[in-house]
Design an enzyme around this catalytic site. Structure first.
Site, PDB file in Angstrom:
ATOM      1  N   GLY A   1      36.647  46.002  46.807  1.00 15.59           N
ATOM      2  CA  GLY A   1      36.185  44.745  47.014  1.00 15.59           C
ATOM      3  C   GLY A   1      34.948  44.286  46.308  1.00 15.59           C
ATOM      4  CD  GLN A   2      31.297  46.730  44.346  1.00 18.93           C
ATOM      5  OE1 GLN A   2      30.521  45.996  44.240  1.00 18.93           O
ATOM      6  NE2 GLN A   2      31.169  48.006  45.261  1.00 18.93           N
ATOM      7  CE  LYS A   3      29.427  37.778  44.563  1.00 23.18           C
ATOM      8  NZ  LYS A   3      27.865  37.479  44.183  1.00 23.18           N
TER       9      LYS A   3
ATOM     10  CG  LEU B   1      36.702  45.766  41.419  1.00 17.39           C
ATOM     11  CD1 LEU B   1      37.063  47.077  42.152  1.00 17.39           C
ATOM     12  CD2 LEU B   1      37.204  45.746  39.937  1.00 17.39           C
TER      13      LEU B   1
ATOM     14  CG  PHE C   1      32.634  47.650  40.181  1.00 15.84           C
ATOM     15  CD1 PHE C   1      31.898  48.762  40.427  1.00 15.84           C
ATOM     16  CD2 PHE C   1      33.611  47.565  40.857  1.00 15.84           C
ATOM     17  CE1 PHE C   1      32.100  49.767  41.409  1.00 15.84           C
ATOM     18  CE2 PHE C   1      34.057  48.539  41.826  1.00 15.84           C
ATOM     19  CZ  PHE C   1      33.273  49.528  41.825  1.00 15.84           C
TER      20      PHE C   1
END
Lengths: 184, 393
Positions: A69-71, A73, B367
């Site tokens: 759920g990271q931004k 992703l 990320f």
């Protein structure tokens, strides 16, 4: 392939569901999945990518897709929309600062054409934490009452203790089953 | 892949008749050759010789040329083959997958079969190993999803499922007490934080308020509405401390600090750092996550279960993390193992429930950097010589 095999395959397929777990980062998506599957939840790291789990529950075969759920992703979420029967939206009930973000992301999802037929279950997670909002408060903050496009239900739960996880998933199964397995 | 290979072969086949065709043409057009030879400097002497002679040496030349062409063609095929091999990843084929998967599975099962016996520590260690190996295998399957067939995927999932349940079984058999201890610990952390239900109703309004106001303004307002959360906001150039009695497994929020030195003695449940500039923040063991957001030019030190870092630049983190640290939208984050200590830290470690022996400080997931083999340029390890060793004021 004979006709009988085709029919058998169809029959098998009918008992299968594809469930997509989404939510902001740190909402507890992976923890919910692991807890539901009876695995150890103390060593979970932020999900870089996604997890898939297939499990049997009440005679259904559930294919869970848990996407990070990271931004960075979130733009990849749409790769997982296809043929989703149920959407589990996980909310960190203690994270008040990002509740607005959470609502925006959810409403974006609900506009998605490929999720149009999916049942929506909202988990108000982390109820074991002291500052957690009640599910009524979250229902209001996310403006859930305005959702007319999907069947939805909000359930307060705690992934760490496992409280109410089954209640939520059972509701979802009933709703999906009533919709797509009417032939049985 | 197969299509490409056959295309390459086809090219080769196509070319060879063309060579023989030119060969025939040359033989036939002997009379025409003389003319063409004049224009060719190298064969100018040949032109004056007899026809028969010329045909012989030409025959040899043609042979040579054909061979040269053939060699070129073979080289070309080789080169294309090599190119193709360097481009396609050997890991991305089903055969490789199933071979590796089966081997790993067998290895884990073998390990699992030895997970019983008298020596408890040994069994625990082995179980731990099987668990991590299984997790790795699961990740391998996840990574391979893109090129696996439905059937393969299902089969490997089923195998993993079976393995997982046998591990759980073995663990239950080997150490039923550990499970109980874990539950007791989570319950331990719960009582001091029990909040009256009326409060959460009030908090609901807080959620609404933060929705309308910008995130920066929402931070201090939020800390007012949630009295169980302690911390510091809007300070500059101060020395700030909190004792274990003040923290008591609560959530700590530090926001809008600049040029401050912060010492948190005690074990918070979570620690939030927001809008931090040029600060030195040291904290005792955090039982769950540490969130760092918009932090720059600072030095941080804490043990925790997870570290989530966002929008942070040029910050050093002396870290003890039992799961993993992640960064997102960060630059110039450097890490070193946690080295601060204070008199009551051992007791705080016990309260937090963190494993002192497991420190994954150097395993960072970025990320914004999903490239598989190349390391992320956004974070680095502080060289040992440059690490801070003394924290005294």
């Amino acid at each position: 392939m004979g006709l009988l095999t085709i029919l058998k395959k169809l029959k098998q397929k009918e008992r299968e569901m594809r469930l997509l777990i989404l939510g902001l980062d740190n909402a507890g998506k992976t923890t919910i999945l692991k807890k539901f599957n009876g695995e150890d939840v103390s060593t979970i790291s932020p999900t870089l990518g996604f997890n898939i789990k297939t499990l049997e529950h009440r005679g259904f075969k559930l294919n869970f897709w848990d996407v990070g759920g990271q931004k960075s992703l979130r733009s990849y979420w749409r790769n997982y929309f296809e043929s989703t029967d149920g959407l589990l939206w996980v909310v960190d009930s203690a994270d008040r600062l990002r509740l607005q973000d959470c609502g925006q992301e959810l409403s974006k999802l609900l506009k998605e054409e490929r999720l149009a037929g999916a049942t929506l279950l909202i988990f108000a997670n982390k109820q074991d934490l002291p500052g957690a909002l009640t599910k009524e408060a979250i229902q209001e903050a996310l403006a859930l009452d305005e959702i007319k496009s999907h069947h939805w239900c909000i359930v307060s739960c705690s992934a760490v203790t496992g409280e109410n996880l089954l209640t939520g998933v059972d509701w979802m199964l009933d709703d999906i089953a009533a919709r797509i397995f009417t032939a049985d | 892949m197969i299509i490409k290979a056959s295309a390459a072969v086809g090219g080769g086949v196509e070319r060879s008749p063309r060579v023989s065709l030119t060969q025939k043409k040359k033989k036939r057009s002997c009379h025409f050759r003389k003319q063409s030879h004049f224009s060719n400097m190298e064969t100018a002497t040949e032109a004056s010789q007899e026809n028969k002679f010329a045909t012989d040496s030409d025959g040899a030349k043609i042979q040579e040329r054909i061979q040269k062409r053939n060699q070129e063609r073979i080289d070309g095929v080789e080169r294309r083959k090599e190119e193709k091999e360097t481009r396609s990843v050997p890991e991305e084929n089903t055969e490789y997958f199933s071979r590796t998967f089966q081997a790993e599975l067998a290895c884990i099962e073998e390990l699992l079969s030895h997970c019983s016996g008298e020596d408890r520590a040994e069994v625990v260690r082995k179980l731990e190993e099987t668990t991590t190996k299984t997790a790795q295998l699961q990740k391998f399957v996840n990574d391979s999803v893109m090129f696996l067939t439905q059937y393969e995927l299902r089969r490997s999932q089923a195998a993993l499922q079976k393995l997982q349940s046998s591990i759980t079984e073995a663990r239950d058999k080997a150490m039923p007490k550990k499970k109980f201890a874990f539950r007791a610990r989570t319950q331990d952390t719960a009582p001091p934080v029990a909040a009256p239900p009326a409060q959460s109703g009030e908090v609901d309004g807080g959620g609404g308020a933060s929705e309308k106001s910008p995130p920066g303004a929402a931070t201090p307002a939020q800390s007012e509405e949630a009295p169980e959360q302690c911390g510091f906001s809007n300070r500059e150039g101060e020395l700030l401390t909190k004792t274990a009695e003040e923290i008591r497994q609560g959530d700590v929020l530090l926001s809008h600090l600049s040029n401050c030195r912060v010492r948190l003695f005690g074990s918070p449940s979570t620690l939030h750092l927001k809008h931090i500039d040029s600060c030195e923040i040291l904290c005792g063991p955090v039982s769950t996550s540490v969130f760092v957001d918009h932090c720059k030019n600072s030095t941080l030190a804490f043990p925790c279960q997870q570290l989530r870092t966002h929008h942070t630049t040029d910050t050093q983190v002396y870290l003890h993390v039992t799961c993993r640290a992640i960064i997102e939208d960060c630059q110039g984050v450097s890490l070193a193992p946690f080295s601060w200590s204070y008199p009551t830290m051992d007791a705080d470690y016990a309260v937090s429930g963190l494993d002192r022996d497991r420190n994954n400080w150097s395993q960072v997931d970025d990320f914004n950097w999903l490239a598989f083999r190349t390391p992320s340029p956004n974070w680095s390890v502080i060289p040992e010589a440059d690490r801070k060793t003394s924290w005294d004021d």
